[in-house]
Design a protein around this motif. Structure first.
Motif, short mmCIF file in Angstrom:
data_model
loop_
_atom_site.label_atom_id
_atom_site.label_comp_id
_atom_site.label_asym_id
_atom_site.label_seq_id
_atom_site.Cartn_x
_atom_site.Cartn_y
_atom_site.Cartn_z
N ASN A 199 0.83 -1.22 0.00
CA ASN A 199 0.00 0.00 0.00
C ASN A 199 0.85 1.26 0.00
N GLN A 200 1.95 1.23 0.75
CA GLN A 200 2.83 2.40 0.79
C GLN A 200 3.48 2.63 -0.58
N ILE A 201 3.96 1.58 -1.21
CA ILE A 201 4.60 1.73 -2.52
C ILE A 201 3.58 2.20 -3.56
N ILE A 202 2.41 1.59 -3.57
CA ILE A 202 1.39 2.00 -4.53
C ILE A 202 0.92 3.43 -4.25
N GLY A 203 0.82 3.79 -2.98
CA GLY A 203 0.46 5.17 -2.63
C GLY A 203 1.50 6.16 -3.15
N ASN A 204 2.77 5.82 -2.99
CA ASN A 204 3.85 6.69 -3.51
C ASN A 204 3.80 6.77 -5.03
N LEU A 205 3.60 5.63 -5.69
CA LEU A 205 3.49 5.63 -7.15
C LEU A 205 2.32 6.51 -7.61
N ASN A 206 1.18 6.37 -6.93
CA ASN A 206 0.01 7.17 -7.30
C ASN A 206 0.25 8.66 -7.08
N ALA A 207 0.87 9.00 -5.96
CA ALA A 207 1.14 10.42 -5.66
C ALA A 207 2.11 11.00 -6.69
N ASN A 208 3.16 10.25 -7.02
CA ASN A 208 4.12 10.73 -8.02
C ASN A 208 3.46 10.86 -9.38
N TYR A 209 2.62 9.90 -9.73
CA TYR A 209 1.92 9.96 -11.01
C TYR A 209 0.99 11.17 -11.06
N GLU A 210 0.27 11.43 -9.98
CA GLU A 210 -0.63 12.58 -9.95
C GLU A 210 0.15 13.89 -10.11
N ASP A 211 1.29 14.00 -9.43
CA ASP A 211 2.14 15.19 -9.59
C ASP A 211 2.58 15.35 -11.04
N TYR A 212 3.06 14.25 -11.62
CA TYR A 212 3.49 14.29 -13.02
C TYR A 212 2.31 14.64 -13.93
N ASN A 213 1.16 14.03 -13.67
CA ASN A 213 0.00 14.24 -14.51
C ASN A 213 -0.44 15.71 -14.51
N ARG A 214 -0.47 16.31 -13.31
CA ARG A 214 -0.83 17.73 -13.23
C ARG A 214 0.16 18.58 -14.02
N ALA A 215 1.44 18.31 -13.85
CA ALA A 215 2.47 19.07 -14.57
C ALA A 215 2.36 18.85 -16.07
N SER A 216 2.08 17.63 -16.49
CA SER A 216 1.99 17.36 -17.93
C SER A 216 0.77 18.04 -18.55
N TYR A 217 -0.33 18.14 -17.78
CA TYR A 217 -1.50 18.87 -18.30
C TYR A 217 -1.17 20.35 -18.48
N VAL A 218 -0.46 20.92 -17.52
CA VAL A 218 -0.07 22.32 -17.64
C VAL A 218 0.84 22.50 -18.84
N LEU A 219 1.83 21.61 -18.97
CA LEU A 219 2.75 21.69 -20.11
C LEU A 219 2.00 21.52 -21.42
N HIS A 220 1.10 20.57 -21.47
CA HIS A 220 0.30 20.34 -22.68
C HIS A 220 -0.50 21.61 -23.04
N ASP A 221 -1.11 22.22 -22.03
CA ASP A 221 -1.88 23.45 -22.27
C ASP A 221 -0.98 24.57 -22.77
N LEU A 222 0.22 24.68 -22.20
CA LEU A 222 1.16 25.70 -22.66
C LEU A 222 1.59 25.46 -24.11
N ILE A 223 1.88 24.21 -24.43
CA ILE A 223 2.28 23.87 -25.80
C ILE A 223 1.13 24.16 -26.76
N THR A 224 -0.08 23.80 -26.35
CA THR A 224 -1.25 24.05 -27.19
C THR A 224 -1.44 25.55 -27.41
N SER A 225 -1.33 26.33 -26.34
CA SER A 225 -1.47 27.79 -26.46
C SER A 225 -0.38 28.38 -27.35
N ALA A 226 0.84 27.94 -27.14
CA ALA A 226 1.96 28.46 -27.95
C ALA A 226 1.78 28.09 -29.41
N SER A 227 1.30 26.89 -29.67
CA SER A 227 1.07 26.47 -31.04
C SER A 227 -0.02 27.31 -31.69
N LYS A 228 -1.11 27.56 -30.95
CA LYS A 228 -2.19 28.40 -31.47
C LYS A 228 -1.71 29.83 -31.70
#
Length: 182
Positions: free
Chosen positions: A104-133
């Motif tokens: 549970n601890q390992i999976i919890g850490n994996l999930n937390a790290n993934y959520e952090d990455y996911n939030r950052a990747s959404y922001v980056l994706h939005d920035l790339i999309t805006s810059a492209s537009k």
């Protein structure tokens, strides 16, 4: 505020690539969770095998050594086993509980790290999309200006002129401010 026109061009394919990377990362996260679950399932099986194949025979043997030699083992063995089963089950449950907590601890850490990455990747994706537009709009605007004027506009030259003009005004304001103070 002065915007620079000499920004790096962002191809539209970057937006699609960003999305594909996010999807691939999600699949990798799922695989990581599955791998951890399989690893801990193997550990649980190892514990079960240890309990059944090593621990139980050793405990039974130890109890048998404690019993008097004149005791009929075949007759008393069910009673002995009935008394040692709770001890064995507690040990097994204790080991399984430790594994469950670790999993549970390992999976919890994996999930937390993934959520952090996911939030950052959404922001980056939005920035790339805006810059492209923005880049696409800039090209359309430059094409419209060229269509209206019949010539290309050197935006970098205009930007430098504006920056120089702004700098000159700031210098003049400083001179005026200094002369007022005297």
């Amino acid at each position: 505020m002065i915007l620079s026109s000499s920004c790096v061009s962002i191809p539209k394919s970057s937006v699609q690539l960003s999305e594909e990377i996010r999807k691939e990362t999600e699949e990798m996260h799922k695989l990581n969770i599955t791998l951890v679950q399989q690893l801990f399932e193997e550990r649980r099986n190892t514990i079960n095998n240890f309990i059944h194949n090593k621990y139980v025979p050793k405990v039974v043997d130890n109890y048998r050594k404690l019993l008097p030699e004149e005791l009929d083992y075949k007759e008393q063995l069910p009673s002995v086993i009935k008394n040692i089963i709770p001890v064995i089950l507690r040990k097994k449950d204790s080991l399984q509980s430790l594994l469950e907590n670790q999993q549970n601890q390992i999976i919890g850490n994996l999930n937390a790290n993934y959520e952090d990455y996911n939030r950052a990747s959404y922001v980056l994706h939005d920035l790339i999309t805006s810059a492209s537009k923005l880049e696409a709009e800039k090209r359309k605007t430059m094409q419209s200006i060229q269509n209206l004027t019949g010539q290309e506009i050197d935006v970098d030259k205009i930007e430098k002129s504006i920056v120089n003009f702004h700098h000159t005004i700031e210098q003049n304001l400083k001179v005026i401010d200094t002369s007022k103070k005297q």
